[in-house]
Structure formats: structure tokens, C-alpha cells
Design a protein around this motif. Structure first.
Motif, PDB file in Angstrom:
ATOM      1  N   MET A   1       0.854  -1.164   0.000  1.00 45.02           N
ATOM      2  CA  MET A   1       0.000   0.000   0.000  1.00 45.02           C
ATOM      3  C   MET A   1       0.903   1.229   0.000  1.00 45.02           C
ATOM      4  N   PRO A   2       0.567   2.277  -0.560  1.00 44.58           N
ATOM      5  CA  PRO A   2      -0.715   2.675  -1.129  1.00 44.58           C
ATOM      6  C   PRO A   2      -0.826   2.281  -2.602  1.00 44.58           C
ATOM      7  N   HIS A   3      -2.066   2.140  -3.031  1.00 41.83           N
ATOM      8  CA  HIS A   3      -2.328   1.844  -4.432  1.00 41.83           C
ATOM      9  C   HIS A   3      -3.285   2.899  -4.964  1.00 41.83           C
ATOM     10  N   LEU A   4      -2.902   3.528  -6.053  1.00 39.12           N
ATOM     11  CA  LEU A   4      -3.756   4.506  -6.728  1.00 39.12           C
ATOM     12  C   LEU A   4      -4.227   3.868  -8.027  1.00 39.12           C
ATOM     13  N   VAL A   5      -5.532   3.678  -8.143  1.00 38.97           N
ATOM     14  CA  VAL A   5      -6.119   3.062  -9.328  1.00 38.97           C
ATOM     15  C   VAL A   5      -6.881   4.139 -10.090  1.00 38.97           C
ATOM     16  N   ILE A   6      -6.597   4.205 -11.386  1.00 38.44           N
ATOM     17  CA  ILE A   6      -7.221   5.202 -12.251  1.00 38.44           C
ATOM     18  C   ILE A   6      -8.065   4.478 -13.290  1.00 38.44           C
ATOM     19  N   LEU A  86      -7.223   6.513  -4.422  1.00 40.56           N
ATOM     20  CA  LEU A  86      -6.043   6.120  -3.659  1.00 40.56           C
ATOM     21  C   LEU A  86      -6.514   5.384  -2.417  1.00 40.56           C
ATOM     22  N   ARG A  87      -6.050   4.191  -2.275  1.00 43.13           N
ATOM     23  CA  ARG A  87      -6.372   3.382  -1.100  1.00 43.13           C
ATOM     24  C   ARG A  87      -5.096   3.231  -0.291  1.00 43.13           C
ATOM     25  N   MET A  88      -5.170   3.627   0.982  1.00 46.65           N
ATOM     26  CA  MET A  88      -4.007   3.481   1.861  1.00 46.65           C
ATOM     27  C   MET A  88      -4.442   2.850   3.174  1.00 46.65           C
ATOM     28  N   ALA A  89      -3.481   2.272   3.856  1.00 44.14           N
ATOM     29  CA  ALA A  89      -3.756   1.620   5.130  1.00 44.14           C
ATOM     30  C   ALA A  89      -4.111   2.652   6.191  1.00 44.14           C
ATOM     31  N   GLN A  90      -4.782   2.195   7.215  1.00 43.20           N
ATOM     32  CA  GLN A  90      -5.195   3.061   8.312  1.00 43.20           C
ATOM     33  C   GLN A  90      -4.013   3.573   9.112  1.00 43.20           C
ATOM     34  N   GLY A  91      -4.267   4.642   9.855  1.00 44.75           N
ATOM     35  CA  GLY A  91      -3.305   5.098  10.840  1.00 44.75           C
ATOM     36  C   GLY A  91      -2.643   6.428  10.555  1.00 44.75           C
ATOM     37  N   ARG A  92      -2.929   7.026   9.410  1.00 43.39           N
ATOM     38  CA  ARG A  92      -2.307   8.312   9.098  1.00 43.39           C
ATOM     39  C   ARG A  92      -3.200   9.453   9.575  1.00 43.39           C
ATOM     40  N   SER A  93      -2.588  10.565   9.889  1.00 46.29           N
ATOM     41  CA  SER A  93      -3.310  11.710  10.449  1.00 46.29           C
ATOM     42  C   SER A  93      -4.129  12.445   9.399  1.00 46.29           C
ATOM     43  N   ALA A  94      -5.031  13.290   9.865  1.00 45.30           N
ATOM     44  CA  ALA A  94      -5.822  14.141   8.968  1.00 45.30           C
ATOM     45  C   ALA A  94      -4.912  15.084   8.179  1.00 45.30           C
ATOM     46  N   VAL A  95      -3.820  15.514   8.785  1.00 42.00           N
ATOM     47  CA  VAL A  95      -2.858  16.376   8.084  1.00 42.00           C
ATOM     48  C   VAL A  95      -2.256  15.626   6.898  1.00 42.00           C
ATOM     49  N   VAL A  96      -1.884  14.381   7.107  1.00 46.24           N
ATOM     50  CA  VAL A  96      -1.322  13.570   6.027  1.00 46.24           C
ATOM     51  C   VAL A  96      -2.366  13.332   4.939  1.00 46.24           C
ATOM     52  N   HIS A  97      -3.592  13.023   5.350  1.00 46.25           N
ATOM     53  CA  HIS A  97      -4.665  12.843   4.357  1.00 46.25           C
ATOM     54  C   HIS A  97      -4.773  14.077   3.461  1.00 46.25           C
ATOM     55  N   ARG A  99      -2.497  16.460   2.931  1.00 43.68           N
ATOM     56  CA  ARG A  99      -1.277  16.630   2.120  1.00 43.68           C
ATOM     57  C   ARG A  99      -1.279  15.712   0.911  1.00 43.68           C
ATOM     58  N   VAL A 100      -1.699  14.477   1.108  1.00 40.92           N
ATOM     59  CA  VAL A 100      -1.762  13.523   0.001  1.00 40.92           C
ATOM     60  C   VAL A 100      -2.781  13.984  -1.032  1.00 40.92           C
ATOM     61  N   GLY A 101      -3.968  14.341  -0.575  1.00 38.81           N
ATOM     62  CA  GLY A 101      -5.001  14.822  -1.491  1.00 38.81           C
ATOM     63  C   GLY A 101      -4.563  16.054  -2.256  1.00 38.81           C
ATOM     64  N   ASP A 102      -3.944  17.003  -1.551  1.00 45.32           N
ATOM     65  CA  ASP A 102      -3.458  18.224  -2.206  1.00 45.32           C
ATOM     66  C   ASP A 102      -2.385  17.914  -3.243  1.00 45.32           C
ATOM     67  N   ALA A 103      -1.494  16.980  -2.921  1.00 48.19           N
ATOM     68  CA  ALA A 103      -0.424  16.610  -3.860  1.00 48.19           C
ATOM     69  C   ALA A 103      -1.001  15.980  -5.120  1.00 48.19           C
ATOM     70  N   LEU A 104      -1.953  15.070  -4.951  1.00 44.51           N
ATOM     71  CA  LEU A 104      -2.584  14.438  -6.113  1.00 44.51           C
ATOM     72  C   LEU A 104      -3.354  15.462  -6.938  1.00 44.51           C
ATOM     73  N   GLN A 105      -4.089  16.326  -6.267  1.00 44.85           N
ATOM     74  CA  GLN A 105      -4.882  17.335  -6.963  1.00 44.85           C
ATOM     75  C   GLN A 105      -3.988  18.292  -7.758  1.00 44.85           C
ATOM     76  N   VAL A 127      -9.482   9.787  -1.914  1.00 44.55           N
ATOM     77  CA  VAL A 127      -8.511   9.120  -1.048  1.00 44.55           C
ATOM     78  C   VAL A 127      -9.298   8.358   0.011  1.00 44.55           C
ATOM     79  N   ASP A 128      -9.052   7.069   0.105  1.00 39.99           N
ATOM     80  CA  ASP A 128      -9.717   6.212   1.086  1.00 39.99           C
ATOM     81  C   ASP A 128      -8.685   5.598   2.015  1.00 39.99           C
TER      82      ASP A 128
END
Length: 148
Positions: A1-6, A86-97, A99-105, A127-128
Motif C-alpha cells: 500500500m498505497p495503491h492509486l487506481v485510475i 487512492l487506497r491506503m492503510a489506516q493510521g495516518r493523520s488528517a494532516v497527512v490525508h 497533504r496527500v489529497g493536495d499533492a494528487l490534486q 482518497v480512502d
């Protein structure tokens, strides 16, 4: 993980001059963006060996009204759509969520700027973070990046 499927409409496989997009380049750009995301302690969020981006054109698709509104607006009826999950494993903070979303966007906006300006296209970035009920991994990739 993570896996981003398009998943995307196959009309995006055309040349960029014909309204298409370089989906292979998009995969690389998104993967690089994911690998660059850092957490609050400035650690890399996603493991290099586990980060994957896969893109698939839909064998069949229907988008919106089939093109009538686009034609009426003078934009043409050749609608396109891209769904990214984007599917990622549990345990990351809302800040990381975020940041990841902003980077992809940011990658999506830059990569599809021409299409967004010239043709009817819809793009979803999702992002899930999942609760796995079974999670098995077999990989000879991780050891390549865990060497010191």
C-alpha cells in the motif's frame, strides 16, 4: 500500500493534440508526488517499494447526457472522465490525508490543464483509508529500498 487506481474513458488514449492525455506520464507524476509527501515529522509517508499507480481505460462507458450539452455549448460532445482512487492503510493523520489529497490534486490540475480548458471532462480524485479484514503481502520490491 498505497495503491492509486485510475479508471478513465478510452478517448483519453488519443494523442494530446486530439484531446487525449499521456496516461503513462500521469501515472509516473502521481507516483512521484505520492513518494514526495512528508508527514508532520518530515518522514516519507509512503514506502517506495509499496507505492503503485495503475491506470485502466474503460472497455465501455457512458458519460452524462452523451454529449448534447457539450455540443450546445460549442465544446463538442466527446466527453471524458477520469476516476482516481487512492487506497491506503489506516493510521495516518488528517494532516497527512490532506497533504496527500493536495499533492494528487496539484498533479491532476497541471496534467489535465489543456483538457479542462478545451473539452468537457470530469475528474474525480478520492482518497480512502480502509479497514482491512484480510491483508497479505508478498513482495520482493521492498528489500530493494530497505538496504542501508
Amino acid at each position: 500500500m498505497p495503491h492509486l487506481v485510475i479508471l478513465y474513458t478510452p478517448n483519453l488514449d488519443r494523442a494530446t493534440s486530439d484531446g487525449g492525455a499521456d496516461m503513462g506520464a500521469l501515472c509516473r507524476e502521481l507516483c512521484d508526488a505520492m513518494l514526495a509527501v512528508r508527514d508532520e515529522a518530515d518522514r516519507q509517508v509512503f514506502p517506495t517499494g509499496g507505492t503503485r499507480v495503475l491506470a485502466y481505460p474503460a472497455a465501455h462507458s457512458a458519460v452524462s447526457d452523451g454529449g448534447a450539452a457539450g455540443i450546445a455549448a460549442g465544446l463538442g460532445g466527446d466527453y471524458a472522465f477520469v476516476y482516481m482512487n487512492l487506497r491506503m492503510a489506516q493510521g495516518r493523520s488528517a494532516v497527512v490525508h490532506q497533504r496527500v489529497g493536495d499533492a494528487l490534486q496539484a498533479v491532476v490540475k497541471a496534467h489535465f490543464a489543456a483538457q479542462l480548458a478545451t473539452r468537457p471532462i470530469g475528474i474525480t480524485v478520492q482518497v480512502d483509508e480502509g479497514h482491512e479484514v484480510f491483508d497479505a503481502k508478498n513482495s520482493s520490491l521492498h528489500p530493494l529500498f530497505n538496504r542501508n
